[in-house]
Design a protein around this motif. Structure first.
Motif, PDB file in Angstrom:
ATOM      1  N   ARG A  15       0.825  -1.206   0.000  1.00 23.11           N
ATOM      2  CA  ARG A  15       0.000   0.000   0.000  1.00 23.11           C
ATOM      3  C   ARG A  15       0.866   1.265   0.000  1.00 23.11           C
ATOM      4  O   ARG A  15       0.541   2.260  -0.647  1.00 23.11           O
ATOM      5  N   VAL A  16       1.984   1.225   0.736  1.00 24.14           N
ATOM      6  CA  VAL A  16       2.900   2.356   0.761  1.00 24.14           C
ATOM      7  C   VAL A  16       3.493   2.596  -0.616  1.00 24.14           C
ATOM      8  O   VAL A  16       3.585   3.729  -1.095  1.00 24.14           O
ATOM      9  N   VAL A  17       3.897   1.500  -1.295  1.00 25.61           N
ATOM     10  CA  VAL A  17       4.489   1.619  -2.628  1.00 25.61           C
ATOM     11  C   VAL A  17       3.479   2.215  -3.604  1.00 25.61           C
ATOM     12  O   VAL A  17       3.798   3.114  -4.391  1.00 25.61           O
ATOM     13  N   ASP A  18       2.238   1.711  -3.560  1.00 26.07           N
ATOM     14  CA  ASP A  18       1.209   2.239  -4.448  1.00 26.07           C
ATOM     15  C   ASP A  18       0.939   3.711  -4.188  1.00 26.07           C
ATOM     16  O   ASP A  18       0.754   4.515  -5.110  1.00 26.07           O
ATOM     17  N   SER A  19       0.919   4.080  -2.908  1.00 27.27           N
ATOM     18  CA  SER A  19       0.686   5.481  -2.546  1.00 27.27           C
ATOM     19  C   SER A  19       1.808   6.361  -3.074  1.00 27.27           C
ATOM     20  O   SER A  19       1.569   7.466  -3.580  1.00 27.27           O
ATOM     21  N   TRP A  76       3.932  10.292  -6.909  1.00 29.30           N
ATOM     22  CA  TRP A  76       4.912  10.653  -7.938  1.00 29.30           C
ATOM     23  C   TRP A  76       4.230  10.972  -9.260  1.00 29.30           C
ATOM     24  O   TRP A  76       4.587  11.930  -9.943  1.00 29.30           O
ATOM     25  N   GLY A  77       3.223  10.164  -9.608  1.00 30.96           N
ATOM     26  CA  GLY A  77       2.521  10.398 -10.858  1.00 30.96           C
ATOM     27  C   GLY A  77       1.853  11.763 -10.912  1.00 30.96           C
ATOM     28  O   GLY A  77       1.812  12.417 -11.951  1.00 30.96           O
ATOM     29  N   LYS A  78       1.355  12.205  -9.754  1.00 30.50           N
ATOM     30  CA  LYS A  78       0.666  13.487  -9.708  1.00 30.50           C
ATOM     31  C   LYS A  78       1.617  14.677  -9.559  1.00 30.50           C
ATOM     32  O   LYS A  78       1.279  15.793  -9.946  1.00 30.50           O
ATOM     33  N   ASN A  79       2.784  14.416  -8.974  1.00 30.67           N
ATOM     34  CA  ASN A  79       3.647  15.543  -8.596  1.00 30.67           C
ATOM     35  C   ASN A  79       5.064  15.458  -9.159  1.00 30.67           C
ATOM     36  O   ASN A  79       5.945  16.196  -8.709  1.00 30.67           O
ATOM     37  N   ASN A  80       5.313  14.592 -10.132  1.00 32.87           N
ATOM     38  CA  ASN A  80       6.692  14.382 -10.585  1.00 32.87           C
ATOM     39  C   ASN A  80       7.330  15.647 -11.168  1.00 32.87           C
ATOM     40  O   ASN A  80       8.511  15.894 -10.982  1.00 32.87           O
ATOM     41  N   LYS A  81       6.539  16.465 -11.864  1.00 32.75           N
ATOM     42  CA  LYS A  81       7.108  17.677 -12.460  1.00 32.75           C
ATOM     43  C   LYS A  81       7.539  18.669 -11.381  1.00 32.75           C
ATOM     44  O   LYS A  81       8.623  19.258 -11.444  1.00 32.75           O
ATOM     45  N   VAL A  82       6.666  18.836 -10.375  1.00 30.34           N
ATOM     46  CA  VAL A  82       6.989  19.763  -9.295  1.00 30.34           C
ATOM     47  C   VAL A  82       8.240  19.311  -8.555  1.00 30.34           C
ATOM     48  O   VAL A  82       9.133  20.105  -8.251  1.00 30.34           O
ATOM     49  N   ILE A  83       8.313  17.998  -8.268  1.00 30.84           N
ATOM     50  CA  ILE A  83       9.473  17.462  -7.546  1.00 30.84           C
ATOM     51  C   ILE A  83      10.744  17.638  -8.364  1.00 30.84           C
ATOM     52  O   ILE A  83      11.796  18.015  -7.848  1.00 30.84           O
ATOM     53  N   THR A  84      10.652  17.364  -9.655  1.00 33.24           N
ATOM     54  CA  THR A  84      11.830  17.498 -10.528  1.00 33.24           C
ATOM     55  C   THR A  84      12.336  18.927 -10.549  1.00 33.24           C
ATOM     56  O   THR A  84      13.534  19.189 -10.430  1.00 33.24           O
TER      57      THR A  84
END
Length: 231
Positions: free
Chosen positions: A20-24, A29-37
């Motif tokens: 569940r942690v991995v899926d979360s 990451w899918g929703k926020n990958n651009k911001v994080i990058t």
């Protein structure tokens, strides 16, 4: 007649907490990958810029500033305070070093030297000006600068201000059994001059209790007696 086979609905598979942690994390990451990058890229730029600033600007500036005051320091050690301040025509003095090397350690140290030079030359207002601009995280230097401010205000007849700086200088570094009792003693004497005998007695007892082996401690009883404290 054919027997009807009933379909048993599939039971949901119980997922482990790790799954569940991995899926979360994947979902985040899918929703926020651009911001994080972008954030990580910005951090790399900031850290890289800091190291570049330190290596290619700050370090050379510090070396240049240290070079600028070395001759003035020589004059200071020789008690040539005017030359130390103003330079000799070839080498810069502390005043020029302060002006040209703002923000460096050597430029800051030149503030202390300039204040000390002005004290020796009897220009107490300028001494105060430069000593107040000096800052340090070395407690021994802070004791000396604060004590000099007390001296400058005392010379100007501003006894209340002098007492404040003397008391501060006398309590900054408890392990200093030379300067600390000396500045506390000066504060006590000024309090006596102002008729604040109670404050003077308190400071003299502080010297006697905290610095019993100091030179000033041997004189304390005499002054306490004059102030009417015979305990």
């Amino acid at each position: 007649m054919a027997t009807e086979v009933k379909q048993v609905p599939e039971q949901p598979v119980e997922r482990s907490s790790e799954e569940r942690v991995v899926d979360s994390a994947r979902d985040f990451w899918g929703k926020n990958n651009k911001v994080i990058t972008y954030a990580l890229a910005g951090l790399v730029v900031i850290v890289g810029g800091y190291f570049a600033y330190t290596k290619f600007y700050k370090a050379p500036a510090e070396a240049k500033a240290a070079e600028a005051i070395w001759k003035a320091e020589d004059y200071y050690r020789l008690d040539s305070f005017k030359l130390a301040l103003e330079g000799d025509g070839q080498s810069a003095g502390f005043l020029k070093a302060i002006k040209n090397n703002s923000g460096t350690k050597a430029g800051n140290l030149a503030q202390f030297y300039a204040g000390s030079c002005y004290m020796q030359l009897g220009d107490f207002n300028n001494a105060i000006k430069y000593l107040k601009d000096f800052s340090t995280n070395q407690v021994e230097m802070e004791v000396r600068a604060t004590g000099l401010l007390g001296d400058a205000y005392s010379e100007l007849g501003k006894k209340e201000e002098a007492i404040g700086y003397y008391k501060k200088a006398g309590t900054l570094f408890d392990k200093d059994d030379i300067n600390s009792p000396e500045y506390l003693f000066r504060a006590a004497m000024l309090n006596q001059e102002l008729g604040k005998n109670k404050d003077a007695i308190e400071l003299l007892h502080q010297i006697k209790d905290k610095y019993p082996s100091s030179q000033r401690a041997f004189e304390v009883d005499k002054y306490l007696g004059k102030l009417g404290d015979l305990n």
